[in-house]
Write a protein that holds these residues in place. Structure first.
Motif, PDB file in Angstrom:
ATOM      1  N   PHE A 168      -6.450   0.715   2.684  1.00 25.86           N
ATOM      2  CA  PHE A 168      -5.533  -0.113   3.474  1.00 25.86           C
ATOM      3  C   PHE A 168      -5.177   0.547   4.805  1.00 25.86           C
ATOM      4  CE2 PHE A 168      -4.793  -0.555  -1.097  1.00 25.86           C
ATOM      5  CZ  PHE A 168      -5.180  -1.883  -1.269  1.00 25.86           C
ATOM      6  N   PHE A 216      -3.561  -3.652   7.694  1.00 25.87           N
ATOM      7  CA  PHE A 216      -2.535  -3.972   6.708  1.00 25.87           C
ATOM      8  C   PHE A 216      -1.148  -3.558   7.195  1.00 25.87           C
ATOM      9  CE2 PHE A 216      -6.362  -4.135   4.241  1.00 25.87           C
ATOM     10  CZ  PHE A 216      -6.128  -5.144   3.310  1.00 25.87           C
ATOM     11  N   ALA A 238      -1.834   1.169  -4.179  1.00 31.76           N
ATOM     12  CA  ALA A 238      -0.960   0.050  -3.828  1.00 31.76           C
ATOM     13  C   ALA A 238      -0.289  -0.464  -5.097  1.00 31.76           C
ATOM     14  CB  ALA A 238      -1.739  -1.088  -3.155  1.00 31.76           C
ATOM     15  N   PRO A 290       0.709  -7.699   3.231  1.00 28.47           N
ATOM     16  CA  PRO A 290      -0.443  -8.536   2.889  1.00 28.47           C
ATOM     17  C   PRO A 290      -0.203  -9.363   1.631  1.00 28.47           C
ATOM     18  CG  PRO A 290      -0.842  -6.280   2.219  1.00 28.47           C
ATOM     19  CD  PRO A 290       0.477  -6.277   2.925  1.00 28.47           C
ATOM     20  N   GLN A 319     -10.578  -7.875   5.004  1.00 28.06           N
ATOM     21  CA  GLN A 319     -10.233  -6.600   5.604  1.00 28.06           C
ATOM     22  C   GLN A 319     -10.297  -5.466   4.580  1.00 28.06           C
ATOM     23  OE1 GLN A 319      -9.597  -6.053   8.967  1.00 28.06           O
ATOM     24  NE2 GLN A 319      -9.801  -3.914   8.330  1.00 28.06           N
ATOM     25  N   LEU A 320      -9.874  -5.746   3.364  1.00 24.55           N
ATOM     26  CA  LEU A 320      -9.940  -4.735   2.305  1.00 24.55           C
ATOM     27  C   LEU A 320     -11.385  -4.296   2.084  1.00 24.55           C
ATOM     28  CD1 LEU A 320      -8.010  -4.973  -1.077  1.00 24.55           C
ATOM     29  CD2 LEU A 320     -10.259  -3.941  -0.923  1.00 24.55           C
ATOM     30  N   VAL A 350      -9.151  -2.439  -7.376  1.00 28.89           N
ATOM     31  CA  VAL A 350      -8.122  -3.388  -6.944  1.00 28.89           C
ATOM     32  C   VAL A 350      -7.999  -4.484  -7.992  1.00 28.89           C
ATOM     33  CG1 VAL A 350      -8.337  -2.929  -4.476  1.00 28.89           C
ATOM     34  CG2 VAL A 350      -9.800  -4.664  -5.517  1.00 28.89           C
ATOM     35  N   PRO A 380       0.826  -1.207   0.000  1.00 25.48           N
ATOM     36  CA  PRO A 380       0.000   0.000   0.000  1.00 25.48           C
ATOM     37  C   PRO A 380       0.863   1.260   0.000  1.00 25.48           C
ATOM     38  CG  PRO A 380      -0.755  -1.567   1.661  1.00 25.48           C
ATOM     39  CD  PRO A 380       0.589  -2.033   1.196  1.00 25.48           C
ATOM     40  N   ASN A 437     -12.677  -2.258   5.003  1.00 25.52           N
ATOM     41  CA  ASN A 437     -12.195  -0.882   4.949  1.00 25.52           C
ATOM     42  C   ASN A 437     -12.979  -0.062   3.926  1.00 25.52           C
ATOM     43  OD1 ASN A 437     -10.272  -1.509   6.862  1.00 25.52           O
ATOM     44  ND2 ASN A 437      -8.549  -1.544   5.445  1.00 25.52           N
ATOM     45  N   TRP A 464      -7.142 -11.134   4.356  1.00 20.99           N
ATOM     46  CA  TRP A 464      -6.682  -9.883   3.767  1.00 20.99           C
ATOM     47  C   TRP A 464      -7.770  -9.280   2.888  1.00 20.99           C
ATOM     48  CZ3 TRP A 464      -2.824  -8.041   6.229  1.00 20.99           C
ATOM     49  CH2 TRP A 464      -1.754  -8.835   6.644  1.00 20.99           C
TER      50      TRP A 464
END
Length: 205
Positions: free
Chosen positions: A136, A140, A164, A144, A197-198, A184, A129, A201, A194
Motif C-alpha cells: 500500500f 492509498f 492492513a 481505500p 493499484q494494489l 489480502v 494499511p 504495487n 483500489w
C-alpha cells in the motif's frame, strides 16, 4: 513473468483481464513446468479452505511453488482463500495450510463480538494499511474501499506481519506481508481502482 496459479479454484480470468488492463503481461500456470519462469505469483482462492488446499495438493504444483517462494524468494500474493492458505490451518477444515505466514484462520461465527453479524461479511469495506506496508506504499493516501466476501479471517501469530486491517465487529487482519510473501482477504480483481493499484504495487515491489 506474472503467473496466476490455476489449480481449479478462483476466478483466473478476472486477474488476467486486470493485469492486461494495467499493461502487465500475465499468464496462467496449471502445471509445475508452467511455473518455471515466474517472477511474480498470484494464488487466488474461493470457497472452502480444505477444498482449496486439496485441489492445490492434487495439482502437483505445490512443490514447485514452495521451491519458488521459499527457495528462490519469488514474490507471491494470496487472495481471499488464497491468503488463508498461507496460514498454518483453518477452523473451516482439518487440512494443514502452507504455513508461509504463521497464523490461524478463524470463524467470525465463533467470536462473540461478531457471531450475530450477517454472514458472510460481504461488500465494500475500508482497509487501513499499517505503516510501511509495501503493498500500500503508493496510491492509498485516502481511505481505500475494497470488496470483501468471507466468513473466516486470518489471525496472524506475529502482528508485525499484518499489512492492513479492516473492521467487521472486530478489527481483523485484512492483509499480511512477511518479506516477499503477501496475502489480502479482499478481492482486488473486484475492487475497481483500489484493487488495480494494489496489484500494481505488488508487481512493482
Amino acid at each position: 513473468m506474472i503467473r496466476v496459479v490455476d489449480y481449479g479454484v478462483g476466478n483466473i480470468q478476472a486477474f488476467m483481464t486486470l493485469f492486461k488492463r494495467l499493461g502487465f503481461h500475465a499468464e496462467r500456470a496449471n502445471t509445475p513446468d508452467a511455473l518455471h519462469d515466474a517472477t511474480r505469483l498470484v494464488l487466488p482462492g474461493v470457497g472452502h479452505f480444505d477444498h482449496a488446499m486439496q485441489r492445490l495438493n492434487d495439482s502437483g504444483m505445490r512443490p514447485a511453488l514452495e521451491r519458488l517462494v521459499l527457495g528462490q524468494k519469488v514474490p507471491v500474493v494470496g487472495v481471499c482463500v488464497g491468503m488463508q492458505m498461507l496460514a498454518d490451518g483453518s477452523d473451516e477444515g482439518a487440512l494443514p495450510g502452507l504455513s508461509w505466514v504463521p497464523g490461524r484462520v478463524k470463524a467470525f461465527a465463533n467470536n462473540p463480538l461478531t457471531a450475530r453479524l450477517p454472514m458472510p461479511h460481504m461488500g465494500w469495506n475500508t482497509l487501513t494499511p499499517t505503516a510501511g506496508a509495501h503493498l500500500f506504499a503508493r496510491g492509498f493516501e485516502e481511505s481505500p474501499q475494497l470488496y470483501f466476501l468471507h466468513s473466516f479471517y486470518f489471525d496472524a501469530t506475529h502482528k508485525q506481519d499484518v499489512a492492513a486491517t479492516s473492521h467487521y465487529g472486530i478489527d481483523f487482519d485484512a492483509a499480511v506481508s512477511k518479506g516477499h510473501i503477501h496475502g489480502v482477504q479482499c478481492h482486488p480483481e473486484k475492487s475497481h481502482h483500489w484493487g488495480a493499484q494494489l496489484l500494481r504495487n505488488f508487481v512493482e515491489l
